[in-house]
Write a protein that holds these residues in place. Structure first.
Motif, PDB file in Angstrom:
ATOM      1  N   ASP A 214       0.842  -1.198   0.000  1.00  0.00           N
ATOM      2  CA  ASP A 214       0.000   0.000   0.000  1.00  0.00           C
ATOM      3  C   ASP A 214       0.873   1.242   0.000  1.00  0.00           C
ATOM      4  O   ASP A 214       1.762   1.392   0.854  1.00  0.00           O
ATOM      5  N   LEU A 218      -2.814   3.802  -3.619  1.00  0.00           N
ATOM      6  CA  LEU A 218      -2.511   2.649  -4.468  1.00  0.00           C
ATOM      7  C   LEU A 218      -2.284   1.404  -3.623  1.00  0.00           C
ATOM      8  O   LEU A 218      -1.542   1.425  -2.641  1.00  0.00           O
ATOM      9  N   TYR A 271      -6.513   1.621  -7.288  1.00  0.00           N
ATOM     10  CA  TYR A 271      -6.178   3.009  -6.974  1.00  0.00           C
ATOM     11  C   TYR A 271      -7.474   3.713  -6.605  1.00  0.00           C
ATOM     12  O   TYR A 271      -8.400   3.805  -7.412  1.00  0.00           O
ATOM     13  N   ASP A 272      -7.555   4.188  -5.356  1.00  0.00           N
ATOM     14  CA  ASP A 272      -8.799   4.755  -4.833  1.00  0.00           C
ATOM     15  C   ASP A 272      -8.496   5.996  -3.996  1.00  0.00           C
ATOM     16  O   ASP A 272      -8.289   5.906  -2.781  1.00  0.00           O
TER      17      ASP A 272
END
Length: 416
Positions: A214, A218, A271-272
Motif C-alpha cells: 500500500d 494505491l 487506486y482509490d
C-alpha cells in the motif's frame, strides 16, 4: 456434515489452548475475553435473458437464473454472522458462518472461518484453523457485498478459485519500505469442497504466498497458490476409458483429476483516492486435468458522487489449453466397440467444453442508503466463446455458445 465438524473441533481445541494460556497469563486478575458479534448479508434478485443455461455468481451453486427459473434470489443472496474475541494481549479468535445456496440447493450454514491468532510481535501474526485464502484483492471480504463497489465480483475472474478458505496455518509479517507499507503472508493447508451425492473434491498440500503493498491510494497484491487436487468427478467415464487399453489409459492420465498439481497466479491493483476508483486483476490458472488452463482478468472503474457510485467493468476468461480432444481412435476399433468409444469421446468433450471462455461488460450503480446499507443495480452483457458454456451452469442440449445474453440484478447489501 463432517466437513463442518472438523474445522469446528480444531477451532475449539485451539481456542481452549489459547484460553488456558490466557488464564495462566492473567492469573489473579478478573479480566474476561472481549466478545464482539457482527454480521453481513445480501438480499438479491437476478433475471437472465438466456433460457438454455443458468447464470449464477459461482460454480458452487446448484442453479441460478435462466434455464431453471426466469427470476432467481439464489444468485447473490446470503447471510453471514461473525464472532470475534480478544482473549489476551496476544491471543484472538474469529468464527464466521455463512448461509447461501450450495450445490445441494440448500442454505445450510457453512463455517467459512474458524481460526485462532497469536500476535507474536507487533509485526508478526500466526494463525491456525480455517483461514481465508489470500488469492484476490478482496479475499478478506469476498463474501461481504457491502465492502466492494459492484453488485458481485466479476465471475470471469473470481470463478477461477470458487473455494474461499483452507484448513491449515499461516504467518503474516508487516513491514515498510520507505512510504510503502507491506503485508507478506505464507500459508499451508488443505480444503475439502462440499459437492453433491457421493462426489468429492480435495485440495491437499496447498502452499502459497501473498504480498500486499500500500502506497497512499494505491494498493497492489500478488498471490501464488499451488495444491494437489483430487476428485471423483467423471470417474465412471475414465474407468471406461481405462478398459480400452493404452490409448484410453493415456486419456485418463491426461484428464482425470487424480492428485494433479494446480497452480494459480494472481496480480491485482487498486487506486482509490476517494472520489473515484479503478481496479484490475489478472489470473493464470493451470490444472493438468479436465479443468484445463485459463487466463482471466477484469478492469473496473467508478466515480463517487455524494451517495451514488456509478461503475463499469469489463472482464474476460479464456482457455490456454485443450478444449477439444479427438479421444479414442474409433476407426481402428472393432465395429461393436466403436459406438461406445464415440460416446466416451463425446463425454470427455462435454467436460472440456465447461472450461470457461467468456467476455462480459457490466454497468451498475451503487446507492449508499445508510452508513451500513447499500442498494445496487447492475446489468451484465455476457458472451460465451469458442463452444464453451462460459460461466453458465446447467446447460441444455440447445445451449449455443457465442450467443450474447443480458442479466439484470438488484441487491441490498448490509452490515451490522
Amino acid at each position: 456434515m463432517q466437513q463442518q465438524r472438523l474445522p469446528l473441533a480444531l477451532f475449539l481445541s485451539l481456542f481452549g489452548f489459547a484460553c488456558a494460556g490466557t488464564a495462566r497469563a492473567d492469573a489473579g486478575s478478573a479480566r474476561l475475553p472481549d466478545w464482539r458479534v457482527s454480521g453481513f448479508g445480501t438480499i438479491g434478485v437476478a433475471h437472465a435473458g438466456e433460457r438454455e443455461a443458468d447464470y449464477t455468481s459461482s460454480v458452487m451453486k446448484a442453479n441460478g437464473t435462466g434455464a431453471t427459473r426466469s427470476w432467481s434470489t439464489d444468485v447473490d443472496s446470503r447471510l453471514g454472522v461473525q464472532l470475534d474475541t480478544t482473549l489476551a494481549r496476544r491471543w484472538s479468535a474469529v468464527l464466521q458462518v455463512v448461509s447461501e445456496q450450495g450445490l445441494d440447493n440448500s442454505y445450510r450454514p457453512r463455517i467459512v472461518w474458524a481460526n485462532v491468532k497469536y500476535q507474536a510481535t507487533p509485526e508478526l501474526a500466526l494463525r491456525a484453523g480455517r483461514i481465508a485464502l489470500p488469492v484476490f484483492l478482496i479475499a478478506d471480504y469476498r463474501k461481504v457485498g457491502y465492502a466492494y463497489p459492484w453488485l458481485r465480483p466479476p465471475v470471469e475472474g473470481y470463478n477461477v478459485m470458487p473455494v474461499t478458505s483452507s484448513d491449515g496455518v499461516d504467518a503474516t509479517w508487516r513491514w515498510s519500505a520507505g512510504p510503502v507499507r507491506n503485508a507478506s503472508q505464507v500459508f499451508y493447508g488443505h480444503s475439502a469442497v462440499p459437492l453433491v451425492d457421493s462426489l468429492h473434491l480435495y485440495a491437499r498440500h496447498g502452499v502459497g504466498a501473498s504480498n500486499t503493498s500500500d502506497w497512499g491510494a494505491l494498493s497492489v497484491r500478488v498471490n501464488v497458490l499451488r495444491a494437489d487436487i483430487t476428485s471423483n468427478i467423471g470417474q465412471d467415464l475414465f474407468d471406461a476409458f481405462d478398459a480400452f487399453g493404452p490409448a484410453g489409459q493415456a486419456l485418463t492420465a491426461r484428464y482425470a483429476m487424480d492428485h494433479k498439481r494446480m497452480t494459480l497466479v494472481n496480480v491485482g491493483a487498486s487506486y482509490d483516492p476517494g472520489t473515484w476508483f479503478v481496479m484490475a486483476e489478472a489470473n493464470r490458472a493451470i490444472s493438468h486435468s479436465f479443468l484445463g488452463a485459463t487466463r482471466s482478468g477484469y478492469v473496473s472503474a467508478g466515480w463517487r458522487w455524494n451517495t451514488l457510485t456509478p461503475y463499469v467493468t469489463w472482464a474476460r476468461v479464456q482457455a490456454v489449453g485443450a478444449t477439444l480432444d479427438p479421444g479414442l481412435p474409433t476407426a481402428a476399433l472393432p465395429p461393436a466397440l466403436a459406438p461406445m468409444a464415440t460416446a466416451l469421446n463425446a463425454g470427455l468433450n462435454s467436460l472440456l467444453m465447461r472450461i470457461p471462455q467468456q467476455t462480459s461488460f457490466a454497468a451498475g450503480l451503487r446507492w449508499d442508503l445508510r452508513t451500513n446499507m447499500a442498494l445496487k443495480v447492475q446489468v451484465d452483457r455476457v458472451t460465451p466463446h469458442d463452444g464453451s458454456t462460459g460461466t453458465f451452469i446447467n446447460p441444455t442440449p440447445r445451449f449455443v455458445s457465442e450467443r450474447t445474453s443480458h442479466v439484470a440484478s438488484v441487491a441490498l447489501d448490509f452490515v451490522y
